[in-house]
Design a protein around this motif. Sequence first.
Motif, PDB file in Angstrom:
ATOM      1  N   ARG A   1       0.810  -1.220   0.000  1.00  8.94           N
ATOM      2  CA  ARG A   1       0.000   0.000   0.000  1.00  8.94           C
ATOM      3  C   ARG A   1       0.842   1.268   0.000  1.00  8.94           C
ATOM      4  O   ARG A   1       0.352   2.347  -0.316  1.00  8.94           O
ATOM      5  CB  ARG A   1      -0.950  -0.007   1.197  1.00  8.94           C
ATOM      6  CG  ARG A   1      -1.865  -1.231   1.223  1.00  8.94           C
ATOM      7  CD  ARG A   1      -2.971  -1.100   2.253  1.00  8.94           C
ATOM      8  NE  ARG A   1      -3.759  -2.328   2.357  1.00  8.94           N
ATOM      9  CZ  ARG A   1      -4.699  -2.690   1.497  1.00  8.94           C
ATOM     10  NH1 ARG A   1      -4.957  -1.918   0.468  1.00  8.94           N
ATOM     11  NH2 ARG A   1      -5.358  -3.827   1.659  1.00  8.94           N
ATOM     12  N   THR A   2       2.121   1.154   0.379  1.00 13.10           N
ATOM     13  CA  THR A   2       2.988   2.338   0.383  1.00 13.10           C
ATOM     14  C   THR A   2       4.084   2.227  -0.669  1.00 13.10           C
ATOM     15  O   THR A   2       5.100   2.906  -0.583  1.00 13.10           O
ATOM     16  CB  THR A   2       3.621   2.538   1.772  1.00 13.10           C
ATOM     17  OG1 THR A   2       4.359   1.357   2.135  1.00 13.10           O
ATOM     18  CG2 THR A   2       2.563   2.812   2.819  1.00 13.10           C
ATOM     19  N   GLY A   3       3.881   1.349  -1.635  1.00 19.32           N
ATOM     20  CA  GLY A   3       4.863   1.218  -2.710  1.00 19.32           C
ATOM     21  C   GLY A   3       5.822   0.063  -2.552  1.00 19.32           C
ATOM     22  O   GLY A   3       6.632  -0.203  -3.439  1.00 19.32           O
ATOM     23  N   GLY A   4       5.763  -0.626  -1.415  1.00 17.18           N
ATOM     24  CA  GLY A   4       6.609  -1.793  -1.212  1.00 17.18           C
ATOM     25  C   GLY A   4       8.078  -1.459  -1.054  1.00 17.18           C
ATOM     26  O   GLY A   4       8.471  -0.305  -0.846  1.00 17.18           O
ATOM     27  N   ALA A   5       8.909  -2.502  -1.151  1.00 14.86           N
ATOM     28  CA  ALA A   5      10.345  -2.340  -0.927  1.00 14.86           C
ATOM     29  C   ALA A   5      11.001  -1.455  -1.976  1.00 14.86           C
ATOM     30  O   ALA A   5      11.933  -0.703  -1.675  1.00 14.86           O
ATOM     31  CB  ALA A   5      11.015  -3.712  -0.897  1.00 14.86           C
ATOM     32  N   GLU A   6      10.517  -1.537  -3.214  1.00  9.35           N
ATOM     33  CA  GLU A   6      11.148  -0.745  -4.280  1.00  9.35           C
ATOM     34  C   GLU A   6      11.020   0.754  -4.009  1.00  9.35           C
ATOM     35  O   GLU A   6      11.979   1.514  -4.157  1.00  9.35           O
ATOM     36  CB  GLU A   6      10.532  -1.097  -5.624  1.00  9.35           C
ATOM     37  CG  GLU A   6      11.255  -0.485  -6.797  1.00  9.35           C
ATOM     38  CD  GLU A   6      10.802  -1.042  -8.133  1.00  9.35           C
ATOM     39  OE1 GLU A   6      11.480  -0.766  -9.144  1.00  9.35           O
ATOM     40  OE2 GLU A   6       9.773  -1.755  -8.164  1.00  9.35           O
ATOM     41  N   GLN A   7       9.837   1.176  -3.588  1.00 11.06           N
ATOM     42  CA  GLN A   7       9.630   2.589  -3.269  1.00 11.06           C
ATOM     43  C   GLN A   7      10.466   2.995  -2.064  1.00 11.06           C
ATOM     44  O   GLN A   7      11.060   4.075  -2.033  1.00 11.06           O
ATOM     45  CB  GLN A   7       8.147   2.847  -2.998  1.00 11.06           C
ATOM     46  CG  GLN A   7       7.813   4.281  -2.585  1.00 11.06           C
ATOM     47  CD  GLN A   7       8.109   5.289  -3.676  1.00 11.06           C
ATOM     48  OE1 GLN A   7       8.012   4.979  -4.863  1.00 11.06           O
ATOM     49  NE2 GLN A   7       8.491   6.496  -3.277  1.00 11.06           N
ATOM     50  N   MET A   8      10.532   2.133  -1.064  1.00 11.80           N
ATOM     51  CA  MET A   8      11.334   2.419   0.124  1.00 11.80           C
ATOM     52  C   MET A   8      12.810   2.579  -0.237  1.00 11.80           C
ATOM     53  O   MET A   8      13.502   3.464   0.275  1.00 11.80           O
ATOM     54  CB  MET A   8      11.172   1.295   1.149  1.00 11.80           C
ATOM     55  CG  MET A   8      11.997   1.486   2.415  1.00 11.80           C
ATOM     56  SD  MET A   8      12.209  -0.043   3.348  1.00 11.80           S
ATOM     57  CE  MET A   8      13.246  -0.991   2.213  1.00 11.80           C
TER      58      MET A   8
END
Length: 325
Positions: free
Chosen positions: A259-266
């Motif tokens: 919901r927050t973009g997952g590991a890639e976004q992090m």
Amino acid sequence: MSVSEPTTNVPSDAPAHCPGTQSEDAGKASACAGCPNQQVCATGPKGPDPAIALVKEKLADVRNKLLVLSGKGGVGKSTVTALLSRAMAHRNPDQNFGVLDIDICGPSQPRVLGVLGEQVHQSGSGWSPVYIEDNLSLMSIGFLLGSPDDAIIWRGPKKNGMIRQFLTEVDWGQLDYLLLDTPPGTSDEHLSATTFLKGTDGSWGAILVTTPQEVALLDVRKEISFCKKLAIPVVGVIENMTAFVCPKCTTETRIFPARTGGAEQMCTEMEVPYLGQLPLDPRLTKCCDEGKDFITEFPTSPAVKALGEIVTKVRHFFGDEKHQQ
């Protein structure tokens, strides 16, 4: 062989948060209040842990050291460690790989790698690790327990002492990669391993394992901060259990929505490499429980393909393989 009290510079009756006899705070920290050894520690000699030089000597023939970390428990860190080690060993049969299980209270590798019940033998050169394949070996406290159900009830100093023994007394021989499977979090075992590995020759770094949901990412962000504060090179982040893969039709279903973009976004936000994602395959769970090699059992699984791409990136980080963008 049964497990024994590890050799350590910390007194056996030390408090839980003992700074250690070599610390400048020895005998002075708040945790030292009431300790029967407070006066001895306060007046004793200070300086670097002599085991650092011993670890450097013992690991002189280990080219690359790879910590596998996770902020949250249950994200599949031990499974990923086993998969990475097997995949690298299969891909490079002319190289040697080792796995060191430093999850002292929850050793999983003997079962996952299919050597549960094996025993460690000791010789003049130290403990001999248990061999999974001709070029893949394992050392774990699980081999030293009388029963897999035995609990290790040790405070931090004793766990650190056990890690010191593993790093100084295991005869690995010549290794191209040593993977260290760590417990979740950023505590004693991680600090101890980091202190020792920093003093060794060759390359080293850390892989972080997470799942897509925010509750796991919150803790992985802390783990990344831990790595940055201690100057641990971050090889990258693996997102595990990204989607469920049906063994029959290979259709993917998102069990843990990102919901927050997952590991890639992090990884983009925290400026660390993103290594890729591994799908959730129930056949992998079965192989881990039975100690079977998932890679050879199900070579066409989407998880095996994804794993191969991750291994390429890891080896590229250490300069062993060209990575095609």
